[in-house]
Scaffold this active site. Sequence first.
Site, mmCIF file in Angstrom:
data_model
loop_
_atom_site.group_PDB
_atom_site.id
_atom_site.type_symbol
_atom_site.label_atom_id
_atom_site.label_comp_id
_atom_site.label_asym_id
_atom_site.label_seq_id
_atom_site.Cartn_x
_atom_site.Cartn_y
_atom_site.Cartn_z
ATOM 1 N N LEU A 138 0.854 -1.185 0.000
ATOM 2 C CA LEU A 138 0.000 0.000 0.000
ATOM 3 C C LEU A 138 0.885 1.228 0.000
ATOM 4 O O LEU A 138 1.877 1.284 0.705
ATOM 5 C CB LEU A 138 -0.848 0.024 1.274
ATOM 6 C CG LEU A 138 -2.019 -0.930 1.311
ATOM 7 C CD1 LEU A 138 -2.754 -0.765 2.627
ATOM 8 C CD2 LEU A 138 -2.963 -0.635 0.151
ATOM 9 N N LYS A 139 0.523 2.181 -0.812
ATOM 10 C CA LYS A 139 1.277 3.419 -0.832
ATOM 11 C C LYS A 139 0.763 4.254 0.321
ATOM 12 O O LYS A 139 -0.305 4.832 0.258
ATOM 13 C CB LYS A 139 1.036 4.147 -2.146
ATOM 14 C CG LYS A 139 2.136 5.082 -2.519
ATOM 15 C CD LYS A 139 1.937 5.564 -3.930
ATOM 16 C CE LYS A 139 2.893 6.698 -4.252
ATOM 17 N NZ LYS A 139 3.083 7.688 -3.207
ATOM 18 N N GLU A 140 1.528 4.230 1.391
ATOM 19 C CA GLU A 140 1.122 5.019 2.545
ATOM 20 C C GLU A 140 1.348 6.481 2.206
ATOM 21 O O GLU A 140 2.168 6.821 1.369
ATOM 22 C CB GLU A 140 1.933 4.632 3.787
ATOM 23 C CG GLU A 140 1.733 3.188 4.217
ATOM 24 C CD GLU A 140 0.308 2.891 4.688
ATOM 25 O OE1 GLU A 140 -0.435 3.855 4.951
ATOM 26 O OE2 GLU A 140 -0.045 1.702 4.790
ATOM 27 N N GLY A 292 -2.766 4.343 -3.540
ATOM 28 C CA GLY A 292 -2.217 3.567 -4.639
ATOM 29 C C GLY A 292 -1.327 2.469 -4.089
ATOM 30 O O GLY A 292 -1.252 2.269 -2.878
#
Length: 829
Positions: A138-140, A292
């Site tokens: 997960l794009k933190e 994203g």
Amino acid sequence: MENELLLKYTASTDFAKDAPGIEVPYVSQDVQEVAALVRVLDDNSKKKKGGVSIKKARYDVAGSPDGIQVDSWRFQDWDYKKRDLPTYARGLFTTRTKHGVPEIVTRGYDKFFNVDEVYETKWANIETHTKGPYELTLKENGCIIFVSGLEDDTLLVCSKHSTGERGDVEKSHASAGELRLERQLQRIGKTKQDLARELRKRNATAVAELCDDSFEEHILAYTPEKAGLYLHGININIPEFMTYPSALVQKFADDWGFIKTGLIVIDDINEVKALLEAVAESGAHDGRDVEGFVIRCKRTQNPATNVYQDWFFKYKFEEPYLMYRQWRECTKALIAGKPPRYKKHAKITEEYLLYARKRLAADRNLAKMYNQNHGIIALRNDFLAFKNLQGADAANFEELFGSGASTEIKRDIILVPIATIGCGKTTIGVALTHLFGWGHIQNDNITGPKRPPRFTKAVLDELEELPAAYADRNNAQKHERKQLITDVKVQHASAKLVALHFVHKNMDKIRRVTKERVLERGDNHQTIQAASDMNKVVGIMEGFIQRFEPCDTSREPDAGFDAVIDLDPAAGSRENLETVVKELHRLYPNFLTTVPPAEELDEAIKAALEGYKPVLRHNIPDRTPRNKNQQPVQQQPKKKKPLEYISVDVPAKDVLDALEKTFATNSPEQTRFFKLLQGTRRIQPKFHVTLLHRTSSKEHPELWDRYKRCHEVEGAAAVNGKLGKMEVLLERVVFDDRVMAIVVRLVPSPEDANINSNTAEPPKPKWECANQVAHITVGTRDDSIKPKESNDLLARWLEKGSGAATGINEFGVEGKPLLDGTVQAVLSR
Ligand code: GDP
Ligand code: MG
């Protein structure tokens, strides 16, 4: 589809437990290699121009017992797209050991790109050049923090390009990260030194995302339970990119108190693609909004070699995040008292802003907090709850609920030319009015004091009745635009301002074209009466060109425009009109629902070029420099301009119609010259029959005298130099390959024919033509051929006739129309 995929992959999220079997990547630093890298970086950072630009910054490391210093190396973002960089590490710090050996202390990921952003990330290339397992993390959404260990066991915590030791903007990021880290280590009973030693032993940099709303809100919400350092990678400190498999990253996170980054492992690239697209549609994954994914895999330059390297790409979800960002920026604009700017999601954003406005008004503290990046998400969520909408639905609002109708901009468009004199502003304005009936306010028609506010008011008044208004003024300088934009936004918040930016690039050409046009315009303008005062006009035009400030929407005031349409001053108005219409249709399809067909655009321009006569005429103050006493230079008493010629003007539309009809029935061969004149815009904008020109006054002294007297006596009382009437019969079109003329017959107007009716003599026509053949010049092939050459053409035609031998063509004018002409005196320029 999405649920199936999610169910399938949620099971593998806790992959870390299976990690023991996986080999931990390790490579030690090669001194030669690192020395070479640092040398190249250093050389490049000293170069002023050419190659890649590298910024070097040196920092003292806080708390280092040995007083270690580190250097940060920073590339420009776009340079990462170049080939053959010494390294693609985004975030790179080096130092020298106490023995003077260069070493890499911190290494970020290789810069990675969005799907489709570069050649390598086109799906087709991803499919053929990469292999799994694909690790989707997960794009933190926070800021990146690098953690590594120095020679003296100091833990180095830095952001992308800073150690946090200088008072720069990133300082707070690195220090906030370090604070977080201290807390998490304390909780598990370890020290920063422990972590430093561990990372150094591994020759590695830990890469984490600092997500903490209490420190700084980004777009996604991180409440206290979720706030912290999300570990997402561990890189080996070497020039090429080598990174831990995610399973080992998760294990390390567990061991050192980091929060684990969500992970999905998929072997098949097609499944990766399907999942990403499914999640993108919902905008959420695992019940929470995500921005994203970063996809980690291995890639080869050449699938045949089987040499694979660690490689990342990303898949960023567009919506609703883009909309959320837009809301945030608009809210900040509201707080700052600036007009909010937005193009997409217009309807829902408008409603959001109404809501935000009320909330901000109700709670003074909110604005202050918001500016410090607090309460952004709450305000957004409150609004969505109030509307009973999901974020993704809000982003699709227009499509879901609007079906166009009330959701989009349908009216209140203000068109604002940014131009100099002669660019064709008025022509385009008249043409638009002709086409759509929009309002058209000409600054030139506004006289007296306080013109700018009255101009704005006149423009806004038009919007009461009409869907759009054209603010016809040069607006060449920023302060003028600022005035207009500010006044409009204050008085009519929902009006959209669209700039028609006549881009001033090829100055010589623009000077030439506009000058030509304006001088040709003659006295047909309110403030600029070209024929009467050519030098002054050229001076005024040059002044506007000198003062012209291009439209720049990256800053105020032009940032206040809702859209900008670029036009070319040297292009014909027909072309510019088409650009304007097409762009308006693209920008606001519900405002301008269709683009009229080419013929209608042709017709509108024709009407604008021929039919337009200004209603008012006034003198402009001279703009030449003032004298020492700051008094305006006394204007010279107006010298009387001598008479240049007497002409009979005929309506251009009728002449053009007649020509069209005449040539419509001819062969392509015969029409070629006419088409050429049309295509190169060499057909005169206005047509007249010259009765007598000053240059032939000597041959016709009596007639010249008569005309002069007539001009002096009657001209004084005449409106716009109109001296009388005369009918003009179009007889024959005659042309060679240089010039085209229409031979005409002049028919005295009944009023004038009676002039001597009380004498015994037969009525003598008041207006006579001194030329051998009365004619209208239609046009010449190019600038070097003067219109008066039609006299020579017609002399040859009379003598030798037409045909192949003479190179002269002639056709009877279709229908031989009789046109109403106006006799006019034309003065010298
Ligand atoms: P403004 O000063 O920017 O308002 O320019 P205008 O619209 O008044 O145009 C200046 C002069 O150029 C007028 O006489 C127009 O009739 C003429 N003009 C405008 N567009 C064109 C064009 O496309 N071709 C030619 N030949 N003349 C044009
Ligand atoms: Mg004008």
